[in-house]
Write an enzyme that holds these catalytic residues in place. Structure first.
Site, short mmCIF file in Angstrom:
data_model
loop_
_atom_site.label_atom_id
_atom_site.label_comp_id
_atom_site.label_asym_id
_atom_site.label_seq_id
_atom_site.Cartn_x
_atom_site.Cartn_y
_atom_site.Cartn_z
N GLU A 1 0.83 -1.02 -0.10
CA GLU A 1 -0.11 -0.15 -0.01
C GLU A 1 0.71 1.19 0.07
O GLU A 1 2.00 1.21 0.52
CB GLU A 1 -0.83 -0.09 1.25
CG GLU A 1 -1.94 -1.32 1.39
CD GLU A 1 -2.92 -1.18 0.18
OE1 GLU A 1 -3.40 -0.08 -0.42
OE2 GLU A 1 -3.36 -2.24 -0.10
N GLY A 2 0.41 2.39 -0.66
CA GLY A 2 1.06 3.59 -0.55
C GLY A 2 2.07 3.93 -1.66
O GLY A 2 3.13 4.75 -1.32
N CYS A 3 2.09 2.95 -2.52
CA CYS A 3 2.95 3.15 -3.65
C CYS A 3 2.46 3.61 -4.92
O CYS A 3 1.14 3.73 -5.17
CB CYS A 3 3.48 1.70 -4.12
SG CYS A 3 4.85 1.13 -3.01
N VAL A 4 3.35 4.53 -5.69
CA VAL A 4 2.77 5.24 -6.82
C VAL A 4 2.30 4.05 -7.79
O VAL A 4 1.44 4.26 -8.38
CB VAL A 4 3.96 6.15 -7.52
CG1 VAL A 4 3.43 6.78 -8.64
CG2 VAL A 4 4.11 7.22 -6.51
N SER A 5 3.23 3.10 -7.99
CA SER A 5 3.05 1.82 -8.91
C SER A 5 2.49 0.65 -8.14
O SER A 5 2.38 0.86 -6.84
CB SER A 5 4.24 1.63 -9.75
OG SER A 5 5.03 2.69 -10.03
#
Length: 310
Positions: free
Chosen positions: A55-59
């Site tokens: 969670e919380g990743c751009v990709s």
């Protein structure tokens, strides 16, 4: 800022850090990450599940973990972005094949040693740390499951395919005494191996008074006790400030340097919750303290029925 000594990191991760430190140009570091990403083995689609997603990743990023026959943790990962895949590959190569406790001791500040801040956006940096947190969380789950004597297990399958990656850990409800330290935004910094995992108390809590103790607590300790009493309605609560035991921390019992605590909570609120979920509940309740100087917690979390079984 005091960083974790590089000598405390896994050997392969040390090598990678030294490699990045030897490269001066930010562009060259960026290209090295791309190289890692292009050479990372793709993750089978069956493992690209919600419980494996960071969670919380751009990709989109997925992380799989399992223990080998020697009970070392092995990681696999994948991403739909080559750069993010490179970051994942760095962690996979740096942490795989090492004992669980060694993986858990890796502090997120090692990213500073890599010198990647200029090459990555803040959101990429945040995603990188979230990858590490998920890897450490999975490593902890695997350790707890292995302690149950199940042999080679895989964290990504603990939920039995039902979207809950903590499902199998429910069996560990009566072992709610494994101490976990957390440092600010890092979910797991190190496993407290001086505790017992057979239903006994953690050593740091031995000799503590039963009930809801408050003697000797400073302002932070009193806030912790008040918050846990209010939200969990415990039948037994112990909050013990052990900051004075930790060299290198300015913590002195009853002072503003309150940094380390042992906490034991017996509450009906833990019913039906896994060990990881119980710990997370306590972390969430104490989030403000964690963000304002509380460095480590050693947690015992039980239901009244589990205490009665002893």
């Amino acid at each position: 800022m005091s960083l974790q000594p590089i000598e405390e990191l896994p050997p392969k991760l040390q090598e990678m850090i030294k490699l990045f430190q030897s490269v001066q140009e930010p562009k060259a570091k960026y290209e090295q990450l791309l190289f890692y990403g292009k050479n990372l083995k793709p993750l089978d689609s069956e493992f690209k599940t919600r419980e494996n997603k960071v969670e919380g990743c751009v990709s989109q990023v997925w992380v799989r973990a399992y223990l080998d026959l020697e009970k070392n943790v092995v990681f696999e990962a994948d991403s739909d972005s080559v750069l993010t895949k490179g970051l994942a590959a760095l962690l996979v190569q740096g942490l795989s094949g090492r004992p669980v406790k060694e993986v858990l001791r890796v502090s997120p500040d090692f990213a500073v040693l890599l010198g990647l801040q200029q090459s990555l956006t803040p959101s990429r940096n945040n995603g990188f740390l979230n990858m590490l947190k998920l890897m450490q969380k999975k490593a902890l789950e695997l350790y707890l499951e292995a302690e149950k004597g199940s042999g080679v297990v895989e964290s990504s399958k603990l939920g039995g395919g039902n979207g809950d990656n903590e499902g199998k850990v429910e069996d560990l409800g009566s072992n709610g005494d494994v101490g976990v330290e957390t440092s600010g935004d890092n979910f797991v910094k190190g496993l407290s191996f001086d505790g017992k995992t057979d239903g006994g108390e953690t050593s740091g809590l031995e000799g503590s008074e039963k009930g809801s103790n408050s003697e000797g607590l400073g302002s932070r300790g009193l806030r912790i006790r008040e918050k846990l009493e209010k939200e969990l309605s415990p039948v037994e609560l112990e909050v013990d400030d052990i900051s004075y035991q930790h060299a290198g921390h300015a913590g002195v019992r009853g002072s503003d340097g309150e940094t380390h605590f042992n906490v034991k909570v017996v509450s009906k609120e833990f019913g039906g919750k896994s060990l990881v979920k119980r710990h997370r509940l306590i972390y969430n309740l104490l989030q403000e303290e964690l963000e304002s100087g509380l460095h480590a917690l050693s947690i015992v979390a039980k239901t009244p029925d589990e205490v009665g079984e002893r």
